[in-house]
Motif scaffolding. Structure first.
Motif, PDB file in Angstrom:
ATOM      1  N   LEU A 257      31.210  31.128  30.727  1.00 10.90           N
ATOM      2  CA  LEU A 257      31.929  30.209  29.833  1.00 10.90           C
ATOM      3  C   LEU A 257      32.298  28.903  30.540  1.00 10.90           C
ATOM      4  O   LEU A 257      32.103  27.815  30.009  1.00 10.90           O
ATOM      5  N   GLY A 258      32.816  29.033  31.768  1.00  8.15           N
ATOM      6  CA  GLY A 258      33.220  27.843  32.521  1.00  8.15           C
ATOM      7  C   GLY A 258      32.035  26.944  32.828  1.00  8.15           C
ATOM      8  O   GLY A 258      32.124  25.721  32.728  1.00  8.15           O
TER       9      GLY A 258
ATOM     10  N   GLU B 246      29.336  26.762  31.092  1.00  5.67           N
ATOM     11  CA  GLU B 246      28.939  26.174  29.820  1.00  5.67           C
ATOM     12  C   GLU B 246      29.789  24.940  29.525  1.00  5.67           C
ATOM     13  O   GLU B 246      29.270  23.888  29.156  1.00  5.67           O
ATOM     14  N   ILE B 247      31.095  25.090  29.727  1.00  7.15           N
ATOM     15  CA  ILE B 247      32.023  24.000  29.411  1.00  7.15           C
ATOM     16  C   ILE B 247      31.782  22.798  30.326  1.00  7.15           C
ATOM     17  O   ILE B 247      31.842  21.653  29.888  1.00  7.15           O
TER      18      ILE B 247
ATOM     19  N   ASP C  78      48.314  33.402  38.286  1.00  6.55           N
ATOM     20  CA  ASP C  78      49.601  33.399  37.586  1.00  6.55           C
ATOM     21  C   ASP C  78      49.912  34.802  37.073  1.00  6.55           C
ATOM     22  O   ASP C  78      49.519  35.154  35.971  1.00  6.55           O
TER      23      ASP C  78
ATOM     24  N   TYR D 245      41.885  28.893  37.928  1.00 10.46           N
ATOM     25  CA  TYR D 245      43.159  29.366  37.405  1.00 10.46           C
ATOM     26  C   TYR D 245      42.952  30.750  36.818  1.00 10.46           C
ATOM     27  O   TYR D 245      42.037  30.975  36.048  1.00 10.46           O
TER      28      TYR D 245
ATOM     29  N   LEU E 213      32.715  28.949  39.182  1.00 10.53           N
ATOM     30  CA  LEU E 213      32.819  27.497  39.267  1.00 10.53           C
ATOM     31  C   LEU E 213      33.056  27.032  40.696  1.00 10.53           C
ATOM     32  O   LEU E 213      33.272  25.851  40.943  1.00 10.53           O
TER      33      LEU E 213
ATOM     34  N   LEU F 206      44.886  33.600  34.615  1.00  9.80           N
ATOM     35  CA  LEU F 206      46.089  33.747  33.797  1.00  9.80           C
ATOM     36  C   LEU F 206      46.538  35.200  33.714  1.00  9.80           C
ATOM     37  O   LEU F 206      45.837  36.116  34.135  1.00  9.80           O
TER      38      LEU F 206
ATOM     39  N   ARG G  20      34.738  35.035  36.416  1.00 15.20           N
ATOM     40  CA  ARG G  20      34.574  33.850  35.573  1.00 15.20           C
ATOM     41  C   ARG G  20      35.124  32.606  36.283  1.00 15.20           C
ATOM     42  O   ARG G  20      34.532  31.530  36.226  1.00 15.20           O
TER      43      ARG G  20
ATOM     44  N   HIS H 229      42.024  37.100  28.688  1.00 12.84           N
ATOM     45  CA  HIS H 229      41.503  36.201  27.660  1.00 12.84           C
ATOM     46  C   HIS H 229      39.990  36.168  27.621  1.00 12.84           C
ATOM     47  O   HIS H 229      39.393  35.109  27.442  1.00 12.84           O
ATOM     48  N   LEU H 230      39.373  37.322  27.784  1.00 12.15           N
ATOM     49  CA  LEU H 230      37.939  37.379  27.552  1.00 12.15           C
ATOM     50  C   LEU H 230      37.738  37.220  26.054  1.00 12.15           C
ATOM     51  O   LEU H 230      38.482  37.799  25.262  1.00 12.15           O
ATOM     52  N   LEU H 231      36.765  36.433  25.662  1.00 10.93           N
ATOM     53  CA  LEU H 231      36.545  36.185  24.239  1.00 10.93           C
ATOM     54  C   LEU H 231      35.776  37.350  23.645  1.00 10.93           C
ATOM     55  O   LEU H 231      34.685  37.674  24.103  1.00 10.93           O
ATOM     56  N   GLU H 232      36.372  37.991  22.636  1.00  9.77           N
ATOM     57  CA  GLU H 232      35.835  39.280  22.186  1.00  9.77           C
ATOM     58  C   GLU H 232      34.490  39.159  21.474  1.00  9.77           C
ATOM     59  O   GLU H 232      33.802  40.142  21.294  1.00  9.77           O
ATOM     60  N   TRP H 233      34.112  37.937  21.076  1.00 12.60           N
ATOM     61  CA  TRP H 233      32.827  37.795  20.374  1.00 12.60           C
ATOM     62  C   TRP H 233      31.685  37.475  21.345  1.00 12.60           C
ATOM     63  O   TRP H 233      30.549  37.357  20.947  1.00 12.60           O
ATOM     64  N   ARG H 234      31.995  37.333  22.625  1.00 16.78           N
ATOM     65  CA  ARG H 234      30.948  37.087  23.615  1.00 16.78           C
ATOM     66  C   ARG H 234      30.789  38.315  24.488  1.00 16.78           C
ATOM     67  O   ARG H 234      31.781  38.963  24.817  1.00 16.78           O
TER      68      ARG H 234
END
Lengths: 256, 273
Positions: free
Chosen positions: A98-99, A101-102, A158, A79, A150, A81, A146, A85-90
């Motif tokens: 990230l995917g 990892e999850i 979207d 998906y 996967l 978006l 990202r 939405h990249l996480l600014e602390w990584r």
């Protein structure tokens, strides 16, 4: 070609205190493996809802959504978006994985694959940078990588370029199209930008006004006429497709 | 009068305009720093002179020299250090407990939104209560001693801390939660990967406020139930009219508050890098 996704008489409504709102009704279409389909429709007609339904974030009120795969494993959905939405602390590398990892997939194979993707699309030099150090277009490409790490069978996009400025949008949509095609992915793009849809897609699904259903399926055949994808925007055919879709959308708006 | 131009390191590398800018900036900084020192110094001087010339009653208002003398005396026989240590220990424990309890509670509220929604008005109610009103009740229940004082310390900050933290968690961009879902993550992963890391800056500033509140609570506790600590010294000093001691304790409290705030600032900077 084999079918990867089939929507059969899908309906969706949401409920509020003031009543029921029917977003879509009798939604029917199939997506073939390896194709690039764009969904275009009047604004507010529930285009994004289709993607949420396919991804399983929402459940349809009626009808069936079927995903097919070659093996027995459930087909995987990626998906993308509107915002990256990249996480600014990584840093970029850790955003890309990230995917993995999850889903507890930090295996050497997947990590090598992630690295290969970054190398292949000239993003390897950004690995140790923070998202804030990248341009909007770069960030959106990282967001795509990202998703791709996967190894999804079907990519849902979207309005992924709507947050970018016009120039960047042209460049990044071209890049994203290139990446998706060279990775042999099936993609379903939702957009309000007609020219973007024509430039990227093999098929365009034109939606009606809300409650929406597929009004028309327009195959986009530049290749038949010997026009390569990076030159489509200059061609006469592009303008013809644009006029056709524009007219249909206008009709849709004035019909009622 | 000509103001001498401050020296800038490596001046030869800069253009004249840049140098001018840097010099002006340095001069401004210089003025601010020395202005502060001058203000403090003249305040102390005026206080001392006023006490010496008997413009004010030194019995009630004390004087910088008397306070310093008392400070050195008390420091030498370690009594003061003992009281400072007690207060620091109590505020430290209160602070850690506030943070720990708030984290647990706010996380649960976020994870189970209906529970959060249900308890929210009660928390708002408790938070708007003047918490020092609870202290006498706590003393009756738990007697005098460390637990009472620590509980007083906790009670001042806890409810506000839970509310703030819960609201911060709730403000996480729903699109980010959607991202985690589309990557195949569950709610717990959404919390550890997005909600908590994203709330970290707010968490630090909430901590900064609460380390101060813990100190306030502990001092209230010591006023009412302490046998040692700075709060006790203030109350004791005022009862036996040893106002040197009261003012000294207040000054030490100022220093502690600044110190704790400074420590939080250092932690904040560390986390940002």
């Amino acid at each position: 070609m084999s079918v990867i996704l089939k929507l059969d008489q899908v309906a969706y409504s949401y409920y509020s205190d003031t009543g029921e709102v029917s977003v879509m009704d009798n939604m029917d279409f199939t997506i073939e493996k390896g194709s690039f389909t764009a969904i275009v429709g009047p604004s507010g007609c529930g285009k994004s809802t289709i993607l949420s339904l396919i991804a399983g974030l929402l459940s349809p009120t009626a009808g069936f959504i079927t995903l097919y795969s070659d093996d027995f494993a459930a087909p995987k959905i990626g998906y993308m978006l509107q915002h990256d939405h990249l996480l600014e602390w990584r840093d970029i590398y850790h955003n890309v994985i990230l995917g993995l990892e999850i889903q507890h997939k930090l295996t050497p194979q997947y990590l090598t694959f992630a690295n290969e993707l970054l190398e292949k699309y000239n993003l390897a030099h950004t690995k140790n940078l923070l998202p804030s150090e990248l341009s909007g277009g770069m960030r959106q490409r990282i967001a795509l990588i990202r998703t791709l790490t996967l190894k999804p069978d079907l990519l849902l996009l979207d309005e992924p370029f709507s947050a970018l400025d016009y120039q960047t949008r042209l460049l990044v949509s071209k890049d994203v199209h290139h990446i998706i095609k060279s990775e042999n992915k099936t993609a379903l793009l939702v957009t309000h930008d007609i020219s973007e849809a024509i430039a990227m897609a093999d098929n365009i699904l034109l939606l009606s006004k809300s409650p929406c259903h597929v009004k028309q399926c327009i195959p986009i055949e530049f290749e038949k006429h010997g026009i390569t994808r990076d030159k489509v925007r200059d061609s006469k055919l592009f303008q013809d497709y644009f006029d056709l879709i524009w007219r249909e959308l206008q009709n849709e708006n004035t019909e009622t | 009068m000509k103001i001498p131009k401050p020296k800038i390191k490596g001046a030869e590398h800069y253009s004249e305009g840049q140098l001018n800018y840097l010099q002006r900036k340095k001069l401004y900084q210089f003025g601010i720093t020395w202005g502060r020192i001058l203000f403090l110094f003249s305040f102390l001087l005026l206080w001392q002179i006023a006490a010496d010339k008997e413009w004010i009653d030194a019995f009630f208002f004390s004087s910088p020299i008397d306070i310093t003398r008392l400070f050195v005396d008390k420091l030498l026989n370690l009594e003061l250090l003992h009281h400072i240590g007690i207060t620091l220990m109590e505020s430290g424990i209160s602070f850690l407990l506030i943070i720990l309890l708030s984290l647990i509670t706010a996380s649960c509220f976020w994870y189970f939104p209906s529970v959060g929604k249900m308890f929210e008005p009660f928390l708002i109610l408790l938070n708007s209560l003047p918490k020092s009103a609870l202290a006498p009740l706590i003393i009756v229940w738990m007697g005098t001693g460390y637990p009472t004082i620590i509980l007083c310390g906790i009670s001042v900050g806890l409810f506000g801390c839970i509310l703030n933290l819960y609201q911060t968690f709730q403000q996480t961009d729903p699109e980010r939660l959607k991202l985690i879902t589309t990557l195949g993550g569950n709610k717990f992963q959404a919390f550890t990967k997005v909600v908590f890391p994203g709330s970290l800056p707010a968490f630090i500033s909430i901590s900064k406020v609460n380390i101060g509140l813990a100190l306030v609570g502990v001092i209230i506790g010591e006023f009412l139930a302490g046998k040692q600590g700075l709060g006790y010294l203030i109350i004791y000093g005022s009862q036996v009219y040893q106002l040197n001691l009261v003012i000294l304790s207040i000054l030490i409290l100022c220093a502690i508050a600044v110190l704790l705030y400074g420590i939080m600032n250092i932690i904040e900077k560390r986390l940002k890098c």
